[in-house]
Design an enzyme around this catalytic site. Structure first.
Site: not given
Length: 162
Positions: A21-25, A54, A88
């Site tokens: 998850r891009g925003e997390d890591t 979405g 994914e």
């Protein structure tokens, strides 16, 4: 001359596919992991695009998953809030079953039991997914849950605060 089913199977294009998850890591753990893998000669696929909320998963991502020997899944607090990440994940599990792709879960500041049981922030994400879901979406959500349970049972790495 009869063709065999193995003739259509191409060798893996990537050694590793990173699911995260891009925003997390993206700017922290994933960037460091990616840099270390590449520095050690491991051909790694990492999606560099910020994905639309979405949006439908890009065919290029599905192909990259299929063409990887190993998938490393970095489960983080907001991983399950992304439909893209969950799609994914379904593809990764499919490749594990069909091509024996190696799956390595990394539990980044989440407990493995939260992934298996969809509790905590992952459970909250599913509550949001289930609100006003159509019948078709509900079936997809159940596939996501089953996939998280199955992958959450794979032995992996648990990363806590340093």
């Amino acid at each position: 001359m009869a063709s065999t089913s193995t003739s259509s199977i191409s060798p893996p294009m990537y050694d590793v596919f990173l699911s995260f998850r891009g925003e997390d890591t993206r700017k922290t753990f994933t960037d460091h992991l990616y840099a270390d893998l590449v520095a050690n000669g491991i051909h790694t696929f990492r999606d560099n695009e910020e994905l639309e909320m979405g949006g439908v998963i890009a065919p290029e991502l599905l192909q990259a998953i299929q063409e990887s020997r190993v998938s490393i899944i970095i489960f983080s607090e907001n991983y399950a809030s992304s439909r893209w990440c969950l799609d994914e994940l379904v593809k990764i599990l499919e490749c594990q079953k069909i091509t024996n792709q190696i799956v390595v879960p990394v539990f980044y500041h989440v407990d493995p039991s939260e992934v298996r049981k969809q509790t905590g922030s992952l459970g909250e994400a599913f509550i949001r997914h289930e609100m006003d879901a159509t019948q078709e979406e509900s079936e997809k959500i159940q596939r996501w849950r089953a996939t998280l349970t199955e992958i959450g049972n794979i032995s992996g790495f648990h990363v806590q605060d340093q």
